[in-house]
Write an enzyme that holds these catalytic residues in place. Structure first.
Site, PDB file in Angstrom:
ATOM      1  N   SER A   1       0.851  -1.198   0.000  1.00 56.59           N
ATOM      2  CA  SER A   1       0.000   0.000   0.000  1.00 56.59           C
ATOM      3  C   SER A   1       0.878   1.237   0.000  1.00 56.59           C
ATOM      4  O   SER A   1       2.006   1.213   0.489  1.00 56.59           O
ATOM      5  CB  SER A   1      -0.863  -0.002   1.259  1.00 56.59           C
ATOM      6  OG  SER A   1      -1.373   1.287   1.484  1.00 56.59           O
ATOM      7  N   SER A   2       0.332   2.323  -0.517  1.00 54.64           N
ATOM      8  CA  SER A   2       1.106   3.578  -0.558  1.00 54.64           C
ATOM      9  C   SER A   2       1.330   4.129   0.844  1.00 54.64           C
ATOM     10  O   SER A   2       2.163   5.010   1.043  1.00 54.64           O
ATOM     11  CB  SER A   2       0.353   4.617  -1.393  1.00 54.64           C
ATOM     12  OG  SER A   2      -0.923   4.870  -0.805  1.00 54.64           O
ATOM     13  N   CYS A   3       0.627   3.591   1.853  1.00 56.47           N
ATOM     14  CA  CYS A   3       0.810   4.156   3.205  1.00 56.47           C
ATOM     15  C   CYS A   3       2.114   3.667   3.839  1.00 56.47           C
ATOM     16  O   CYS A   3       2.450   4.046   4.956  1.00 56.47           O
ATOM     17  CB  CYS A   3      -0.381   3.811   4.097  1.00 56.47           C
ATOM     18  SG  CYS A   3      -0.387   2.100   4.618  1.00 56.47           S
TER      19      CYS A   3
ATOM     20  N   TYR B   1      -0.743  -0.696  10.224  1.00 52.91           N
ATOM     21  CA  TYR B   1      -0.948  -1.343   8.916  1.00 52.91           C
ATOM     22  C   TYR B   1       0.294  -1.144   8.046  1.00 52.91           C
ATOM     23  O   TYR B   1       0.771  -2.085   7.407  1.00 52.91           O
ATOM     24  CB  TYR B   1      -2.169  -0.715   8.242  1.00 52.91           C
ATOM     25  CG  TYR B   1      -2.506  -1.233   6.862  1.00 52.91           C
ATOM     26  CD1 TYR B   1      -2.327  -0.425   5.746  1.00 52.91           C
ATOM     27  CD2 TYR B   1      -3.010  -2.512   6.676  1.00 52.91           C
ATOM     28  CE1 TYR B   1      -2.641  -0.883   4.473  1.00 52.91           C
ATOM     29  CE2 TYR B   1      -3.335  -2.981   5.403  1.00 52.91           C
ATOM     30  CZ  TYR B   1      -3.147  -2.144   4.306  1.00 52.91           C
ATOM     31  OH  TYR B   1      -3.461  -2.596   3.043  1.00 52.91           O
TER      32      TYR B   1
ATOM     33  N   LYS C   1       2.793  -3.977   6.295  1.00 49.40           N
ATOM     34  CA  LYS C   1       3.066  -4.033   4.855  1.00 49.40           C
ATOM     35  C   LYS C   1       4.556  -3.850   4.561  1.00 49.40           C
ATOM     36  O   LYS C   1       5.102  -4.463   3.643  1.00 49.40           O
ATOM     37  CB  LYS C   1       2.233  -2.974   4.124  1.00 49.40           C
ATOM     38  CG  LYS C   1       0.750  -3.302   4.082  1.00 49.40           C
ATOM     39  CD  LYS C   1       0.488  -4.589   3.279  1.00 49.40           C
ATOM     40  CE  LYS C   1      -0.981  -4.923   3.156  1.00 49.40           C
ATOM     41  NZ  LYS C   1      -1.219  -6.150   2.357  1.00 49.40           N
TER      42      LYS C   1
ATOM     43  N   HIS D   1     -12.873   3.157   3.018  1.00 46.67           N
ATOM     44  CA  HIS D   1     -12.010   4.209   2.490  1.00 46.67           C
ATOM     45  C   HIS D   1     -12.897   5.347   2.010  1.00 46.67           C
ATOM     46  O   HIS D   1     -14.114   5.182   1.839  1.00 46.67           O
ATOM     47  CB  HIS D   1     -11.164   3.663   1.333  1.00 46.67           C
ATOM     48  CG  HIS D   1     -10.081   2.746   1.789  1.00 46.67           C
ATOM     49  ND1 HIS D   1     -10.139   1.375   1.655  1.00 46.67           N
ATOM     50  CD2 HIS D   1      -8.908   2.987   2.432  1.00 46.67           C
ATOM     51  CE1 HIS D   1      -9.054   0.831   2.161  1.00 46.67           C
ATOM     52  NE2 HIS D   1      -8.289   1.780   2.640  1.00 46.67           N
TER      53      HIS D   1
HETATM   54  O1  GFB Z   1      -9.341   6.387   2.178  1.00 47.47           O
HETATM   55  P1  GFB Z   1      -9.072   7.062   3.466  1.00 47.47           P
HETATM   56  O2  GFB Z   1      -9.967   6.746   4.613  1.00 47.47           O
HETATM   57  O3  GFB Z   1      -7.632   6.745   4.018  1.00 47.47           O
HETATM   58  O4  GFB Z   1      -9.060   8.656   3.183  1.00 47.47           O
HETATM   59  P2  GFB Z   1      -6.201   7.329   3.614  1.00 47.47           P
HETATM   60  C1  GFB Z   1      -8.973   9.482   4.260  1.00 47.47           C
HETATM   61  C2  GFB Z   1      -9.059  10.945   3.814  1.00 47.47           C
HETATM   62  O5  GFB Z   1     -10.384  11.212   3.305  1.00 47.47           O
HETATM   63  C3  GFB Z   1      -8.854  11.815   5.029  1.00 47.47           C
HETATM   64  C4  GFB Z   1     -11.039  12.114   4.223  1.00 47.47           C
HETATM   65  O6  GFB Z   1      -8.326  13.051   4.619  1.00 47.47           O
HETATM   66  C5  GFB Z   1     -10.270  11.943   5.527  1.00 47.47           C
HETATM   67  O7  GFB Z   1     -10.450  13.109   6.337  1.00 47.47           O
HETATM   68  N1  GFB Z   1     -12.448  11.731   4.347  1.00 47.47           N
HETATM   69  C6  GFB Z   1     -13.472  12.591   4.192  1.00 47.47           C
HETATM   70  C7  GFB Z   1     -12.933  10.516   4.634  1.00 47.47           C
HETATM   71  N2  GFB Z   1     -14.647  11.969   4.417  1.00 47.47           N
HETATM   72  C8  GFB Z   1     -14.340  10.655   4.693  1.00 47.47           C
HETATM   73  C9  GFB Z   1     -15.126   9.515   4.980  1.00 47.47           C
HETATM   74  O8  GFB Z   1     -16.369   9.564   5.062  1.00 47.47           O
HETATM   75  N3  GFB Z   1     -14.466   8.328   5.158  1.00 47.47           N
HETATM   76  C10 GFB Z   1     -13.101   8.254   5.084  1.00 47.47           C
HETATM   77  N4  GFB Z   1     -12.524   7.041   5.249  1.00 47.47           N
HETATM   78  N5  GFB Z   1     -12.305   9.327   4.837  1.00 47.47           N
HETATM   79  C11 GFB Z   1      -5.559   4.834   3.787  1.00 47.47           C
HETATM   80  C12 GFB Z   1      -5.017   3.952   4.894  1.00 47.47           C
HETATM   81  O9  GFB Z   1      -5.270   6.170   4.162  1.00 47.47           O
HETATM   82  O10 GFB Z   1      -4.908   4.618   2.543  1.00 47.47           O
HETATM   83  C13 GFB Z   1      -5.133   2.511   4.476  1.00 47.47           C
HETATM   84  O11 GFB Z   1      -5.737   4.208   6.083  1.00 47.47           O
HETATM   85  C14 GFB Z   1      -4.542   2.289   3.101  1.00 47.47           C
HETATM   86  O12 GFB Z   1      -4.445   1.732   5.410  1.00 47.47           O
HETATM   87  C15 GFB Z   1      -5.094   3.273   2.090  1.00 47.47           C
HETATM   88  O13 GFB Z   1      -3.160   2.441   3.176  1.00 47.47           O
HETATM   89  C16 GFB Z   1      -4.391   3.121   0.749  1.00 47.47           C
HETATM   90  O14 GFB Z   1      -6.051   7.459   2.148  1.00 47.47           O
HETATM   91  O15 GFB Z   1      -5.903   8.544   4.446  1.00 47.47           O
END
Ligand code: GFB
Length: 326
Positions: free
Chosen positions: A113-115, A142, A146, A185
């Protein structure tokens, strides 16, 4: 010199076949003419059980393994349950790698993952940024799991000469994703939330954070195509980033999802929720050097994913997932 044509009769085992990425990789392999694709899910073998995993791979004896099995989730799920994100993912990959090696599997693709990259890595992020700085706190458990997978693949290459590789995808979305309002996500979470708001006539939709972070999104069918391409064209210890080379702010994404769903109400921001990593655009020059290019734009992919969601919303489980057949 053209690489040898893939052996379409090879037995390819895809772990995580009921998930977003695993199911797309199975579809892609079969579409490309592979005749012996074995997609496994948790109901076939418990990858957290080392003995069962060893026995299962000894019985299948695959030629190739794609590891798309993982506990995944969005920023809130990662922040709330780091123990499971660390423990489950370490167990799954450790057991699968040991079983694949014992079964003589010489070709394996591990999906990270990119994280795994530092929170403030240079943008776009090159693969060389790995382990050069502190991780984003909300998903460092996580990320460490990875990163351990990347080091394990490199160790099996060095110690046993295995031609195993690692792909590091950016944020993935598409049909078969998990559409849960809080655990998903961001992209599927917003599809679910805006669709529900349109259905109920809600006047506003709450979106998390400030809207300023930027994210790169790849459609899962593009990711699956890149995985099958890399199995035929890539053989290096370094991880290879898989992305589309452009990103979008969360605010613009929210508006794009609202427009695609047909929601016309207000968007309000809950800044008590974390923004997470400010940006994580991947440097995809290594991938492009192999000759692969993405084909699905975010607008196209969003339209097809919203269509899929609307066709399946009624049948999704309480966790926002497709019911696992069987
Ligand atoms: O996809 P996401 O949850 O994870 O995106 P990451 C998070 C971003 O979207 C943050 C905003 O800036 C959140 O504040 N966001 C806005 C929301 N509304 C929402 C919502 O309703 N749900 C969610 N989930 N986010 C992930 C890692 O990071 O990237 C995983 O946690 C994995 O482990 C994935 O690596 C590729 O992109 O921040």
């Amino acid at each position: 010199m053209r690489p040898p044509a893939p052996d379409l009769s090879a037995t390819v085992l895809v772990a995580g076949a009921s998930g977003l990425v695993g199911s797309a990789v199975v579809r892609r392999l079969r579409a490309e003419g592979f005749t012996s694709v074995v997609g496994i899910r948790s109901t076939d073998v418990d990858l957290a059980d080392p003995g069962a995993t060893l026995a299962y791979l000894a019985s299948v004896r695959p030629d190739v393994v794609v590891d798309a099995a993982a506990r995944v989730g969005g920023i809130a799920a990662n922040a709330a349950r780091p123990v499971e994100f660390l423990d489950d993912n370490l167990r799954i990959q450790t057991n699968l790698f040991a079983a694949a090696h014992a079964a003589g599997v010489d070709r394996l693709l591990f999906l990270g993952s990119s994280c795994i990259y530092p929170k403030h890595a240079p943008q776009p992020i090159p693969e060389s940024a790995l382990l050069t700085g502190p991780l984003e706190e909300t998903n460092n458990a996580y990320a460490i799991a990875k990163i351990a997978g990347v080091i394990a693949v490199q160790s099996y290459r060095r110690q046993y000469g295995r031609r195993w590789i690692c792909a590091m995808p950016t944020n993935v979305y598409g049909p078969g994703d998990t559409f849960h309002p809080t655990r998903s996500h961001v992209l599927p979470a917003l599809i679910q939330r805006f669709h529900e708001a349109r259905r109920t006539g809600a006047e506003e939709v709450v979106v998390w954070g400030t809207g300023t972070p930027r994210r790169e999104f790849i459609h899962v069918d593009d990711l699956a195509a890149a995985c099958v391409h890399l199995l035929a064209h890539y053989d290096d210890p370094s991880p290879v980033n898989v992305g589309v080379g452009e990103d979008i702010t969360i605010a613009d994404l929210a508006r794009l999802v609202a427009d695609t769903v047909g929601y016309t109400g207000r968007i309000v921001w809950d800044t008590s929720r974390p923004d997470g990593t400010p940006r994580k655009l991947l440097d995809v020059s290594r991938l492009r050097a192999t000759g692969w290019r993405p084909e699905i734009t975010l607008a196209q992919g969003l339209r097809s994913t919203v269509r899929w969601y609307m066709e399946h919303a009624a049948s999704l489980t309480g966790q926002g997932r497709r019911p696992v057949p069987g």
